[in-house]
Design a protein around this motif. Structure first.
Motif, PDB file in Angstrom:
ATOM      1  N   CYS A   1       0.807  -1.153   0.171  1.00 13.63           N
ATOM      2  CA  CYS A   1       0.139  -0.115  -0.070  1.00 13.63           C
ATOM      3  C   CYS A   1       0.614   1.279   0.094  1.00 13.63           C
ATOM      4  CB  CYS A   1      -0.990  -0.047   1.016  1.00 13.63           C
ATOM      5  SG  CYS A   1      -2.528  -0.459   0.734  1.00 13.63           S
TER       6      CYS A   1
ATOM      7  N   LEU B   1      -6.905   2.542  -4.144  1.00 19.18           N
ATOM      8  CA  LEU B   1      -6.164   1.022  -4.174  1.00 19.18           C
ATOM      9  C   LEU B   1      -6.811   0.013  -3.293  1.00 19.18           C
ATOM     10  CD1 LEU B   1      -2.520   2.352  -2.886  1.00 19.18           C
ATOM     11  CD2 LEU B   1      -3.493   2.247  -5.216  1.00 19.18           C
ATOM     12  N   THR B   2      -6.972  -1.053  -3.904  1.00 21.37           N
ATOM     13  CA  THR B   2      -7.775  -2.196  -3.219  1.00 21.37           C
ATOM     14  C   THR B   2      -7.029  -3.434  -3.459  1.00 21.37           C
ATOM     15  OG1 THR B   2      -9.850  -1.137  -3.569  1.00 21.37           O
ATOM     16  CG2 THR B   2     -10.004  -3.396  -3.136  1.00 21.37           C
ATOM     17  N   GLU B   3      -6.416  -3.816  -2.424  1.00 24.19           N
ATOM     18  CA  GLU B   3      -5.842  -5.355  -2.392  1.00 24.19           C
ATOM     19  C   GLU B   3      -6.566  -6.436  -2.726  1.00 24.19           C
ATOM     20  OE1 GLU B   3      -2.016  -7.737  -0.350  1.00 24.19           O
ATOM     21  OE2 GLU B   3      -3.404  -6.241   0.824  1.00 24.19           O
TER      22      GLU B   3
ATOM     23  N   ASN C   1      -3.999 -12.431  -2.711  1.00 27.84           N
ATOM     24  CA  ASN C   1      -2.518 -12.970  -3.175  1.00 27.84           C
ATOM     25  C   ASN C   1      -2.250 -14.468  -2.758  1.00 27.84           C
ATOM     26  OD1 ASN C   1      -1.316 -12.651  -0.550  1.00 27.84           O
ATOM     27  ND2 ASN C   1      -1.815 -10.486  -0.756  1.00 27.84           N
TER      28      ASN C   1
ATOM     29  N   TRP D   1      -3.795  -6.325  -7.569  1.00 26.89           N
ATOM     30  CA  TRP D   1      -4.568  -4.934  -6.893  1.00 26.89           C
ATOM     31  C   TRP D   1      -5.357  -4.561  -8.058  1.00 26.89           C
ATOM     32  CZ3 TRP D   1      -3.337  -2.490  -2.580  1.00 26.89           C
ATOM     33  CH2 TRP D   1      -2.119  -3.056  -1.573  1.00 26.89           C
TER      34      TRP D   1
ATOM     35  N   ARG E   1      -7.000  -3.692 -13.122  1.00 26.38           N
ATOM     36  CA  ARG E   1      -6.449  -4.864 -12.089  1.00 26.38           C
ATOM     37  C   ARG E   1      -4.970  -4.898 -12.451  1.00 26.38           C
ATOM     38  NH1 ARG E   1     -11.997  -7.987 -11.249  1.00 26.38           N
ATOM     39  NH2 ARG E   1     -12.902  -6.367 -10.178  1.00 26.38           N
TER      40      ARG E   1
END
Length: 121
Positions: A5, A34-36, A39, A56, A106
């Protein structure tokens, strides 16, 4: 796992202000959010996660009369993140009920947690 981030925020801050997830109700536009996304471990060496595939979602929001500025800013975001080693696998202008312009992208990359180098996946 490395918190990307602050890294992404610093990387994109010269384009427009950066916030997490959705812009605040009183946000000054344009703004980047920002959006994670999920993962996953790609490689574990000696019990330590070495490579992580990271995804992301980056949204560019604007309240201008036309989508031009939003598209221009999205192009800058895309260029900067692609240059950092990530791959854009989705990009689209989204219809927003609040009548704002929103371009959603994305990105994916494989992060080496030891030396912080990003590789394309």
């Amino acid at each position: 796992m490395v918190d990307l981030c602050p890294v992404l925020s610093d990387m994109l801050s010269g384009i427009a202000p950066v916030e997490l997830s959705f812009p605040e109700a009183k946000a000054k536009y344009p703004v980047i959010t920002l959006t994670e996304l999920p993962n996953a471990s790609v490689a574990v060496l000696d019990g330590d996660e070495r490579l992580t595939e990271v995804d992301w979602q980056i949204d560019v929001w604007d309240n201008g009369r036309t989508p031009k500025r939003c598209n221009d800013l999205a192009s800058k975001v895309r260029a900067r993140l692609t240059a950092s080693g990530m791959t854009c696998y989705f990009g689209q202008m989204m219809r927003d009920p609040a009548a704002h312009h929103r371009y959603t992208m994305r990105f994916r990359g494989v992060l080496d947690n030891k030396n912080l180098i990003m590789y394309r996946s």
